[in-house]
Structures are given as structure tokens and as C-alpha cells.
Scaffold this motif. Structure first.
Motif, PDB file in Angstrom:
ATOM      1  N   ALA A  26       1.363 -21.547   6.853  1.00  0.00           N
ATOM      2  CA  ALA A  26       1.435 -21.152   5.448  1.00  0.00           C
ATOM      3  C   ALA A  26       1.646 -19.651   5.340  1.00  0.00           C
ATOM      4  O   ALA A  26       1.105 -18.871   6.135  1.00  0.00           O
ATOM      5  CB  ALA A  26       0.151 -21.557   4.732  1.00  0.00           C
ATOM      6  N   ALA A  27       2.440 -19.251   4.363  1.00  0.00           N
ATOM      7  CA  ALA A  27       2.687 -17.835   4.139  1.00  0.00           C
ATOM      8  C   ALA A  27       1.407 -17.160   3.633  1.00  0.00           C
ATOM      9  O   ALA A  27       0.594 -17.771   2.931  1.00  0.00           O
ATOM     10  CB  ALA A  27       3.810 -17.654   3.124  1.00  0.00           C
ATOM     11  N   ASP A  28       1.220 -15.902   4.018  1.00  0.00           N
ATOM     12  CA  ASP A  28       0.103 -15.123   3.501  1.00  0.00           C
ATOM     13  C   ASP A  28       0.421 -14.735   2.057  1.00  0.00           C
ATOM     14  O   ASP A  28       1.485 -14.165   1.784  1.00  0.00           O
ATOM     15  CB  ASP A  28      -0.100 -13.860   4.337  1.00  0.00           C
ATOM     16  N   LYS A  29      -0.476 -15.036   1.141  1.00  0.00           N
ATOM     17  CA  LYS A  29      -0.236 -14.748  -0.273  1.00  0.00           C
ATOM     18  C   LYS A  29      -0.893 -13.432  -0.664  1.00  0.00           C
ATOM     19  O   LYS A  29      -2.075 -13.209  -0.380  1.00  0.00           O
ATOM     20  CB  LYS A  29      -0.768 -15.889  -1.138  1.00  0.00           C
ATOM     21  N   VAL A  30      -0.107 -12.554  -1.288  1.00  0.00           N
ATOM     22  CA  VAL A  30      -0.639 -11.272  -1.746  1.00  0.00           C
ATOM     23  C   VAL A  30      -0.138 -10.990  -3.158  1.00  0.00           C
ATOM     24  O   VAL A  30       0.883 -11.524  -3.584  1.00  0.00           O
ATOM     25  CB  VAL A  30      -0.228 -10.095  -0.818  1.00  0.00           C
ATOM     26  N   THR A  31      -0.869 -10.139  -3.847  1.00  0.00           N
ATOM     27  CA  THR A  31      -0.470  -9.665  -5.171  1.00  0.00           C
ATOM     28  C   THR A  31      -0.200  -8.171  -5.088  1.00  0.00           C
ATOM     29  O   THR A  31      -1.014  -7.418  -4.552  1.00  0.00           O
ATOM     30  CB  THR A  31      -1.572  -9.938  -6.210  1.00  0.00           C
ATOM     31  N   ILE A  32       0.958  -7.784  -5.599  1.00  0.00           N
ATOM     32  CA  ILE A  32       1.308  -6.362  -5.665  1.00  0.00           C
ATOM     33  C   ILE A  32       1.424  -5.988  -7.133  1.00  0.00           C
ATOM     34  O   ILE A  32       2.233  -6.561  -7.874  1.00  0.00           O
ATOM     35  CB  ILE A  32       2.618  -6.060  -4.915  1.00  0.00           C
ATOM     36  N   SER A  33       0.609  -5.041  -7.557  1.00  0.00           N
ATOM     37  CA  SER A  33       0.591  -4.593  -8.948  1.00  0.00           C
ATOM     38  C   SER A  33       1.408  -3.315  -9.081  1.00  0.00           C
ATOM     39  O   SER A  33       1.073  -2.291  -8.493  1.00  0.00           O
ATOM     40  CB  SER A  33      -0.851  -4.350  -9.404  1.00  0.00           C
ATOM     41  N   GLN A  34       2.499  -3.395  -9.843  1.00  0.00           N
ATOM     42  CA  GLN A  34       3.327  -2.214 -10.073  1.00  0.00           C
ATOM     43  C   GLN A  34       2.938  -1.568 -11.400  1.00  0.00           C
ATOM     44  O   GLN A  34       2.530  -2.252 -12.351  1.00  0.00           O
ATOM     45  CB  GLN A  34       4.808  -2.572 -10.077  1.00  0.00           C
ATOM     46  N   ALA A  35       3.063  -0.251 -11.455  1.00  0.00           N
ATOM     47  CA  ALA A  35       2.713   0.453 -12.690  1.00  0.00           C
ATOM     48  C   ALA A  35       3.602  -0.010 -13.843  1.00  0.00           C
ATOM     49  O   ALA A  35       3.123  -0.301 -14.946  1.00  0.00           O
ATOM     50  CB  ALA A  35       2.852   1.955 -12.492  1.00  0.00           C
ATOM     51  N   PHE A  36       4.911  -0.059 -13.581  1.00  0.00           N
ATOM     52  CA  PHE A  36       5.894  -0.464 -14.580  1.00  0.00           C
ATOM     53  C   PHE A  36       6.981  -1.274 -13.891  1.00  0.00           C
ATOM     54  O   PHE A  36       7.083  -1.258 -12.658  1.00  0.00           O
ATOM     55  CB  PHE A  36       6.561   0.756 -15.233  1.00  0.00           C
ATOM     56  N   GLN A  37       7.799  -1.950 -14.666  1.00  0.00           N
ATOM     57  CA  GLN A  37       9.054  -2.486 -14.150  1.00  0.00           C
ATOM     58  C   GLN A  37      10.033  -1.321 -14.193  1.00  0.00           C
ATOM     59  O   GLN A  37      10.497  -0.924 -15.251  1.00  0.00           O
ATOM     60  CB  GLN A  37       9.549  -3.652 -15.009  1.00  0.00           C
ATOM     61  N   SER A  38      10.304  -0.733 -13.052  1.00  0.00           N
ATOM     62  CA  SER A  38      11.043   0.524 -12.998  1.00  0.00           C
ATOM     63  C   SER A  38      12.157   0.462 -11.965  1.00  0.00           C
ATOM     64  O   SER A  38      11.963  -0.069 -10.868  1.00  0.00           O
ATOM     65  CB  SER A  38      10.090   1.674 -12.640  1.00  0.00           C
ATOM     66  N   MET A  39      13.284   1.041 -12.306  1.00  0.00           N
ATOM     67  CA  MET A  39      14.393   1.085 -11.361  1.00  0.00           C
ATOM     68  C   MET A  39      14.037   1.919 -10.126  1.00  0.00           C
ATOM     69  O   MET A  39      14.636   1.765  -9.064  1.00  0.00           O
ATOM     70  CB  MET A  39      15.650   1.629 -12.038  1.00  0.00           C
ATOM     71  N   LEU A  40      13.034   2.771 -10.277  1.00  0.00           N
ATOM     72  CA  LEU A  40      12.574   3.555  -9.132  1.00  0.00           C
ATOM     73  C   LEU A  40      12.022   2.647  -8.033  1.00  0.00           C
ATOM     74  O   LEU A  40      12.086   2.980  -6.855  1.00  0.00           O
ATOM     75  CB  LEU A  40      11.479   4.530  -9.564  1.00  0.00           C
ATOM     76  N   TYR A  41      11.488   1.507  -8.431  1.00  0.00           N
ATOM     77  CA  TYR A  41      10.850   0.619  -7.469  1.00  0.00           C
ATOM     78  C   TYR A  41      11.815  -0.388  -6.864  1.00  0.00           C
ATOM     79  O   TYR A  41      11.392  -1.436  -6.340  1.00  0.00           O
ATOM     80  CB  TYR A  41       9.697  -0.133  -8.139  1.00  0.00           C
ATOM     81  N   LEU A  42      13.088  -0.084  -6.873  1.00  0.00           N
ATOM     82  CA  LEU A  42      14.090  -1.006  -6.360  1.00  0.00           C
ATOM     83  C   LEU A  42      13.829  -1.458  -4.916  1.00  0.00           C
ATOM     84  O   LEU A  42      14.071  -2.629  -4.599  1.00  0.00           O
ATOM     85  CB  LEU A  42      15.493  -0.395  -6.486  1.00  0.00           C
ATOM     86  N   PRO A  43      13.344  -0.596  -4.008  1.00  0.00           N
ATOM     87  CA  PRO A  43      13.043  -1.099  -2.653  1.00  0.00           C
ATOM     88  C   PRO A  43      12.082  -2.292  -2.666  1.00  0.00           C
ATOM     89  O   PRO A  43      12.215  -3.212  -1.858  1.00  0.00           O
ATOM     90  CB  PRO A  43      12.426   0.117  -1.961  1.00  0.00           C
ATOM     91  N   PHE A  44      11.131  -2.292  -3.578  1.00  0.00           N
ATOM     92  CA  PHE A  44      10.184  -3.398  -3.731  1.00  0.00           C
ATOM     93  C   PHE A  44      10.896  -4.664  -4.195  1.00  0.00           C
ATOM     94  O   PHE A  44      10.682  -5.756  -3.650  1.00  0.00           O
ATOM     95  CB  PHE A  44       9.097  -2.975  -4.725  1.00  0.00           C
TER      96      PHE A  44
END
Length: 325
Positions: free
Chosen positions: A29-47
Motif C-alpha cells: 500500500a502507498a504511504d498516505k500523507v497530507t501536504i498543506s499549501q499556503a495558497f494555490q499558487s503558480m510558485l508551487y508548480l514543482p509540487f
């Protein structure tokens, strides 16, 4: 003959049982994680590339993306363990760590000071001193764009009162500029290329002025699962490598993530940030980039001292991801 048939039957039975045992084994089974981003931002494109490009999945990690609405809220989710990782400016993590929170940063996301100054076409701009006496639209504090702008003024012998600053909600900076309520604006992408498409001009880029700058990163608690974190960091590293190797596919992912924006604006913004090295070459965070980014916060009084690089940046995760790629 009987022995030969018996041997063939035994071999066949063994192979069949072996195959049956293999297919009956459940997939890990895949390891499940939650990633909380500050905003939906084009800066976070690598994510987003790591998610949509399958790079997290390829490492055996299933990621749930949450949007907190503010950096402090995203980091609070990590501190409270409702999320394993958060994405925002590392200064928020440094401030929390200085107050005793058990957090640090594990990977780079944005490595350039992703802020620009745009003006109306008839504005004469030769250097920063030309801003004196001008009405300027900036983001509502606290935000890095306005923090950097104040730093820029100070470095050039100007004070905040030397300009008429109008602070607006983040993302709404293009409105007053395009409406003629001000002729100068300090902005992020995609707002920058939105106004450029309407005839405004870019007169100053902070990425070029400041060079490597720890602008956004992945943060985590110090007691986060190290094996899973290594997978997350490696997934980010593979995504960043993909971005540089496949720019058109990267732009396609950006358009998918921002369906309500003009596709031409999305493409122009991604290309600008690639060209001006806003997106990093890797997940690595250099001591120089961290120092440059944190000095802004020290100058503004948000931090009393620079964070200790050796304990603040988890180089163990970074170096293993670089070695694997």
C-alpha cells in the motif's frame, strides 16, 4: 517413464503453486500523507508537477493536497500533526522554530525572489529612486512581496513614507494598476503577466537583483517519518528535474492546475519563472539562499537572528534525493 512424468508433474505443480503465491501477495500500500499549501499558487508548480506527473506515486506515496489560505495556517497543520508537510515561505518555519516549535525545512520549492515591479507604459524608471513620490500598489502585509519592496526602498536610501503605498489583497494588485488608480505595482505571478498582456511593462525583477533566495520550501516536524519524508523529497527532486527537461509538458500541467486563467498568461508566467531561475534546479537549499531570504525577515524585525543552517535545513533528505537522481 513413470518417474519422468512424475518429475514433470512435480515441477509443473511447483511452478503453478509458486505463481499462485506470487499473485496472491497484496501490493504494498502507498504511504498516505497530507501536504498543506499556503495558497494555490503558480510558485508551487514543482509540487503540482510531482503530483500530476506521478512522481510522488512513483515513490509509493499517495498525497492529499490541502489549501490552508495562509502560511501560518499551513504550518500550524504540521505542528498539530493534521498534515505531515506544508509549503510556504521558510521564514514562517524559522519564526515558529525560534519560538520552540519542532519544525524545519526538508526541500526547496522556490529558489528566487519571485516578485516584480510593473508600471504603466508612460512611467519613466531608471532606478529605484524614481519611485519617490509615486503611488504604488502592493500586497497586504504580511507578505514577502511587500517586505522585499520595503527592503528595496531602504537599500536605496528611501523610506516607506517617501512613496504612497496602497496595500490590497494578494492577487488583486493588477486591478488598480489596469484601472489607472496607480501607475506602479509590486506583484507576483500570474498577476505580472496578466498586466503585461494588457500593455504594462516590467521595470524591475527581484530574482535577478537578489539571486538565489529561499522563497518557498517544504516544511515538516522534526519527528516526521524519515522513510516517508525521503520518498516525498525524492519525488519533488524528480519533478524538478522533469520541469527542466520537459518545459512544454510542465506548462500543460500548469494550465491544468489553473484552468480559469488565460492559457497564454500561464505559459508566459511559467516561462518567465523558468528563465529567471525562480524554480530551483533541485530540492537543494544552499546556505547562501537561506541567508539571503532570512536577512529580509531580520531586517523587518520578524526574526531576531538567522536560523542555524545545519539544524534548520535537513540535508540528509536532500543529499539522498540528489544521489538517486
Amino acid at each position: 517413464m513413470i518417474r519422468s512424468k512424475h518429475l514433470r508433474f512435480s515441477a509443473s505443480l511447483a511452478a503453478t503453486l509458486g505463481f499462485a503465491s506470487l499473485v496472491s501477495l497484496p501490493a504494498r500500500a502507498a504511504d498516505k500523507v497530507t501536504i498543506s499549501q499556503a495558497f494555490q499558487s503558480m510558485l508551487y508548480l514543482p509540487f503540482y508537477v510531482a503530483m500530476d506527473g506521478g512522481f510522488f506515486a512513483g515513490e509509493g506515496v499517495e498525497v492529499t493536497k490541502e489549501t490552508a489560505g495562509a502560511p501560518a495556517v499551513a504550518l500550524s497543520a504540521v505542528i498539530s500533526k493534521s498534515a505531515q508537510y506544508s509549503i510556504h515561505g521558510p521564514e514562517w518555519t524559522a519564526i515558529a522554530a525560534s519560538k520552540g516549535a519542532p519544525v524545519n525545512v526538508v526541500a526547496n520549492v522556490v529558489n528566487g525572489a519571485a516578485v516584480w515591479i510593473a508600471t504603466a507604459p508612460d512611467v519613466t524608471f531608471n532606478d529605484v529612486k524614481d519611485l519617490k513620490g509615486q503611488k504604488i500598489v502592493t500586497g497586504l502585509m504580511p507578505t514577502t512581496s511587500t517586505s522585499l519592496f520595503l527592503k528595496l526602498l531602504k537599500e536605496n536610501g528611501l523610506k516607506p513614507e517617501d512613496v504612497e503605498m496602497t496595500q490590497v489583497q494578494l492577487g488583486s494588485e493588477p486591478g488598480p494598476l489596469l484601472a489607472g488608480q496607480a501607475k506602479i505595482a509590486v506583484m507576483y505571478e500570474p498577476g505580472l503577466d496578466q498586466v503585461v498582456a494588457k500593455g504594462m511593462k516590467v521595470v524591475l525583477g527581484f530574482p535577478e537583483r537578489y539571486g538565489p533566495y529561499a522563497f518557498s520550501s517544504v516544511s515538516a516536524r522534526k519527528d516526521v517519518d524519515p522513510a516517508i519524508t525521503q520518498k516525498v523529497v525524492t519525488g519533488m527532486q524528480k519533478a524538478i528535474r522533469f520541469m527542466h527537461a520537459e518545459p512544454e509538458k510542465t506548462i500543460a500541467i500548469a494550465k491544468k492546475q489553473f484552468p480559469n486563467l488565460d492559457p497564454a498568461v500561464v505559459e508566459a508566467a511559467v516561462k518567465r519563472m523558468m528563465r529567471e531561475k525562480v524554480y530551483p534546479d533541485s530540492v537543494d537549499i544552499s546556505a547562501e539562499a537561506l541567508k539571503t531570504g532570512m536577512e529580509t525577515q531580520v531586517a523587518l524585525g520578524n526574526l531576531s537572528a538567522l536560523p542555524d543552517y545545519a539544524t534548520f535545513v535537513r540535508r540528509d533528505f536532500i543529499e539522498k534525493s540528489l544521489a538517486a537522481n
